[in-house]
Design an enzyme around this catalytic site. Sequence first.
Site, PDB file in Angstrom:
ATOM      1  N   TYR A 114     -31.009 -44.514 -36.501  1.00 42.11           N
ATOM      2  CA  TYR A 114     -30.964 -43.589 -35.355  1.00 42.11           C
ATOM      3  C   TYR A 114     -29.582 -43.529 -34.719  1.00 42.11           C
ATOM      4  O   TYR A 114     -29.084 -42.465 -34.371  1.00 42.11           O
ATOM      5  CB  TYR A 114     -31.969 -44.028 -34.280  1.00 42.11           C
ATOM      6  CG  TYR A 114     -33.406 -43.820 -34.663  1.00 42.11           C
ATOM      7  CD1 TYR A 114     -33.949 -42.541 -34.745  1.00 42.11           C
ATOM      8  CD2 TYR A 114     -34.245 -44.894 -34.940  1.00 42.11           C
ATOM      9  CE1 TYR A 114     -35.283 -42.343 -35.099  1.00 42.11           C
ATOM     10  CE2 TYR A 114     -35.573 -44.713 -35.295  1.00 42.11           C
ATOM     11  CZ  TYR A 114     -36.091 -43.435 -35.368  1.00 42.11           C
ATOM     12  OH  TYR A 114     -37.396 -43.234 -35.720  1.00 42.11           O
TER      13      TYR A 114
ATOM     14  N   ARG B 230     -49.044 -48.969 -32.799  1.00 42.29           N
ATOM     15  CA  ARG B 230     -49.157 -47.778 -31.943  1.00 42.29           C
ATOM     16  C   ARG B 230     -50.562 -47.611 -31.366  1.00 42.29           C
ATOM     17  O   ARG B 230     -51.027 -46.484 -31.165  1.00 42.29           O
ATOM     18  CB  ARG B 230     -48.760 -46.505 -32.703  1.00 42.29           C
ATOM     19  CG  ARG B 230     -47.276 -46.413 -32.994  1.00 42.29           C
ATOM     20  CD  ARG B 230     -46.498 -46.001 -31.741  1.00 42.29           C
ATOM     21  NE  ARG B 230     -45.076 -46.015 -31.990  1.00 42.29           N
ATOM     22  CZ  ARG B 230     -44.361 -44.921 -32.267  1.00 42.29           C
ATOM     23  NH1 ARG B 230     -44.932 -43.755 -32.328  1.00 42.29           N
ATOM     24  NH2 ARG B 230     -43.069 -45.022 -32.476  1.00 42.29           N
TER      25      ARG B 230
ATOM     26  N   ASP C 100     -40.198 -49.789 -26.565  1.00 43.08           N
ATOM     27  CA  ASP C 100     -39.688 -49.035 -27.703  1.00 43.08           C
ATOM     28  C   ASP C 100     -38.537 -49.803 -28.340  1.00 43.08           C
ATOM     29  O   ASP C 100     -37.857 -50.580 -27.661  1.00 43.08           O
ATOM     30  CB  ASP C 100     -39.218 -47.633 -27.287  1.00 43.08           C
ATOM     31  CG  ASP C 100     -39.127 -46.724 -28.513  1.00 43.08           C
ATOM     32  OD1 ASP C 100     -40.152 -46.158 -28.912  1.00 43.08           O
ATOM     33  OD2 ASP C 100     -38.039 -46.627 -29.103  1.00 43.08           O
TER      34      ASP C 100
ATOM     35  N   ARG D  46     -48.954 -41.085 -18.195  1.00 49.44           N
ATOM     36  CA  ARG D  46     -47.576 -40.753 -18.538  1.00 49.44           C
ATOM     37  C   ARG D  46     -47.085 -39.443 -17.924  1.00 49.44           C
ATOM     38  O   ARG D  46     -45.890 -39.142 -17.987  1.00 49.44           O
ATOM     39  CB  ARG D  46     -47.439 -40.686 -20.064  1.00 49.44           C
ATOM     40  CG  ARG D  46     -47.149 -42.016 -20.773  1.00 49.44           C
ATOM     41  CD  ARG D  46     -45.741 -42.524 -20.510  1.00 49.44           C
ATOM     42  NE  ARG D  46     -44.772 -41.442 -20.536  1.00 49.44           N
ATOM     43  CZ  ARG D  46     -44.307 -40.870 -21.630  1.00 49.44           C
ATOM     44  NH1 ARG D  46     -44.643 -41.306 -22.798  1.00 49.44           N
ATOM     45  NH2 ARG D  46     -43.462 -39.852 -21.562  1.00 49.44           N
TER      46      ARG D  46
ATOM     47  N   ARG E 297     -50.424 -42.009 -27.476  1.00 53.71           N
ATOM     48  CA  ARG E 297     -50.992 -40.685 -27.268  1.00 53.71           C
ATOM     49  C   ARG E 297     -52.401 -40.488 -27.785  1.00 53.71           C
ATOM     50  O   ARG E 297     -53.047 -39.504 -27.427  1.00 53.71           O
ATOM     51  CB  ARG E 297     -50.065 -39.626 -27.881  1.00 53.71           C
ATOM     52  CG  ARG E 297     -48.898 -39.300 -26.957  1.00 53.71           C
ATOM     53  CD  ARG E 297     -47.923 -38.373 -27.634  1.00 53.71           C
ATOM     54  NE  ARG E 297     -47.306 -39.033 -28.770  1.00 53.71           N
ATOM     55  CZ  ARG E 297     -46.322 -38.511 -29.496  1.00 53.71           C
ATOM     56  NH1 ARG E 297     -45.870 -37.324 -29.231  1.00 53.71           N
ATOM     57  NH2 ARG E 297     -45.800 -39.188 -30.497  1.00 53.71           N
TER      58      ARG E 297
HETATM   59  O1  CP3 Z   1     -48.746 -49.436 -29.326  1.00 52.73           O
HETATM   60  C1  CP3 Z   1     -47.678 -49.821 -29.816  1.00 52.73           C
HETATM   61  O2  CP3 Z   1     -47.485 -49.946 -31.049  1.00 52.73           O
HETATM   62  C2  CP3 Z   1     -46.589 -50.299 -28.860  1.00 52.73           C
HETATM   63  C3  CP3 Z   1     -45.567 -49.449 -28.537  1.00 52.73           C
HETATM   64  C4  CP3 Z   1     -44.504 -48.928 -29.480  1.00 52.73           C
HETATM   65  C5  CP3 Z   1     -43.881 -47.694 -29.221  1.00 52.73           C
HETATM   66  N1  CP3 Z   1     -42.830 -47.538 -30.075  1.00 52.73           N
HETATM   67  C6  CP3 Z   1     -44.288 -46.770 -28.158  1.00 52.73           C
HETATM   68  C7  CP3 Z   1     -43.925 -45.353 -28.289  1.00 52.73           C
HETATM   69  C8  CP3 Z   1     -43.849 -49.504 -30.561  1.00 52.73           C
HETATM   70  C9  CP3 Z   1     -44.157 -50.797 -31.275  1.00 52.73           C
HETATM   71  C10 CP3 Z   1     -42.793 -48.614 -30.925  1.00 52.73           C
HETATM   72  C11 CP3 Z   1     -41.811 -48.901 -31.987  1.00 52.73           C
HETATM   73  C12 CP3 Z   1     -41.014 -47.802 -32.529  1.00 52.73           C
HETATM   74  N2  CP3 Z   1     -40.341 -46.822 -31.841  1.00 52.73           N
HETATM   75  C13 CP3 Z   1     -40.731 -47.649 -33.894  1.00 52.73           C
HETATM   76  C14 CP3 Z   1     -41.212 -48.578 -34.982  1.00 52.73           C
HETATM   77  C15 CP3 Z   1     -42.630 -48.353 -35.304  1.00 52.73           C
HETATM   78  C16 CP3 Z   1     -42.934 -47.163 -36.164  1.00 52.73           C
HETATM   79  O3  CP3 Z   1     -43.710 -46.314 -35.728  1.00 52.73           O
HETATM   80  O4  CP3 Z   1     -42.411 -47.123 -37.298  1.00 52.73           O
HETATM   81  C17 CP3 Z   1     -39.915 -46.530 -34.040  1.00 52.73           C
HETATM   82  C18 CP3 Z   1     -39.392 -45.953 -35.342  1.00 52.73           C
HETATM   83  C19 CP3 Z   1     -39.659 -46.014 -32.737  1.00 52.73           C
HETATM   84  C20 CP3 Z   1     -38.825 -44.852 -32.348  1.00 52.73           C
HETATM   85  C21 CP3 Z   1     -39.671 -43.820 -31.707  1.00 52.73           C
HETATM   86  N3  CP3 Z   1     -40.115 -43.877 -30.401  1.00 52.73           N
HETATM   87  C22 CP3 Z   1     -40.271 -42.675 -32.303  1.00 52.73           C
HETATM   88  C23 CP3 Z   1     -40.069 -42.221 -33.730  1.00 52.73           C
HETATM   89  C24 CP3 Z   1     -41.066 -42.047 -31.322  1.00 52.73           C
HETATM   90  C25 CP3 Z   1     -41.986 -40.850 -31.467  1.00 52.73           C
HETATM   91  C26 CP3 Z   1     -41.442 -39.609 -30.920  1.00 52.73           C
HETATM   92  C27 CP3 Z   1     -42.576 -38.581 -30.796  1.00 52.73           C
HETATM   93  O5  CP3 Z   1     -42.758 -38.067 -29.680  1.00 52.73           O
HETATM   94  O6  CP3 Z   1     -43.252 -38.319 -31.782  1.00 52.73           O
HETATM   95  C28 CP3 Z   1     -40.951 -42.829 -30.154  1.00 52.73           C
HETATM   96  C29 CP3 Z   1     -41.633 -42.576 -28.877  1.00 52.73           C
HETATM   97  C30 CP3 Z   1     -42.771 -43.474 -28.599  1.00 52.73           C
HETATM   98  N4  CP3 Z   1     -42.723 -44.831 -28.687  1.00 52.73           N
HETATM   99  C31 CP3 Z   1     -44.063 -43.082 -28.124  1.00 52.73           C
HETATM  100  C32 CP3 Z   1     -44.781 -44.266 -27.916  1.00 52.73           C
HETATM  101  C33 CP3 Z   1     -46.171 -44.400 -27.360  1.00 52.73           C
HETATM  102  C34 CP3 Z   1     -44.509 -41.665 -27.855  1.00 52.73           C
HETATM  103  C35 CP3 Z   1     -44.027 -41.283 -26.503  1.00 52.73           C
HETATM  104  C36 CP3 Z   1     -44.869 -40.226 -25.877  1.00 52.73           C
HETATM  105  O7  CP3 Z   1     -45.969 -40.540 -25.375  1.00 52.73           O
HETATM  106  O8  CP3 Z   1     -44.404 -39.085 -25.841  1.00 52.73           O
END
Ligand code: CP3
Length: 347
Positions: A154, A26, A75, A39, A30
Amino acid sequence: MPSSDAPLLRALRGDRPDRTPVWFMRQAGRSLPEYRELRVGTRMLDACLTPDLAAEITLQPVRRHGVDAAIFFSDIVIPLRLAGIAVEIEPGRGPVFADPVRTVADVDRITAIDPEEVTAAAGPIREAVRIVTAELGDTPLIGFAGAPFTLAAYLVEGGPSKEHLRARAMMHAEPASWTRLADWLARVSAAFLRAQVEAGAAAVQLFDSWAGSLAPAVYRRHAMPHARRALEGVDAPRIHFGVGAGPFLADLRLEGLADAVGVDWRVPLDEAAAILGPDTTVQGNVDPALLGAPIDVLLAHVDDVLARGRAARAHIFNLGHGVPPETDPDVLSRIVAHVHAQDASRA
Ligand code: CP3
């Protein structure tokens, strides 16, 4: 094209390069003001499928922190969107599905979709990866996908849940349906990984973020074979990451299929190395909770992680889970500089 001498790729082969490679799960997202700015007005999954935008977001943390790898901005639910499934990311919550997959009929409906639909619809992914790898030069790009169990957690629930009870229940109540669903998810994630690798990703990581909700025997029987299948057909070095997987850490090796195992913050890396043995690189595992601590406290923890990592054949420095959104990005840059300043060679 990154050279095969890139520290990340050497560490994945089991070498100890002069400096320990470091990247952060990550790292794109953010915690970076330049990300939040880009974004504005675009939904998360739409951003992932807009090649210029996904490429730029992927590159931001590499420019800012000087990390040794980029992780593709996307994602784990993107391949499901590409397969035509209605899914959105709700800000502050996570993935939400319009039609959860709960019954045998639901499993029939979803597994009737050919996983090759993902390959056919992956144009924007390939395009973004091509833009990124052209810009990155020597720095490798890591592609990724979700492990079948974490995706199912999910998809079966319909959204985020604490204990993933519905997916875990399906394993026992409808084992044949579970196997069909998990096998289908493995094919979908594999297609997503292959698209990234064919377009230029130099390594891949499989995220099993919710593996820790499973008992070891259940993991082995109902999750591990599908994780294996997701990674099997991919022609690149493989990192397998699980959260809460300490009680069955050795299984994350997938019998040697994984070149590296990502360890969360709960298991010290020297203990992880003893469990994983001499043929597996370790990745991790700064506790994200220390990112806001006084810098001397944090850097002492970083040094401890580095020291314990020397017990493994090789070490890729990372956090034990993703960067929390409220993290001060300057702290991440400090960690990179500090890790790079240490002599990592064997002698
Ligand atoms: O920088 C990185 O690591 C690359 C991008 C990445 C994202 N998601 C971007 C993202 C990666 C590798 C993921 C994988 C992902 N997505 C996982 C596995 C990794 C982990 O954290 O355990 C999981 C469980 C998800 C599902 C998911 N997508 C969640 C739980 C969320 C968060 C929701 C929130 O708003 O808190 C996302 C959204 C997400 N994926 C964001 C990002 C940058 C946030 C989106 C935003 O900017 O609002």
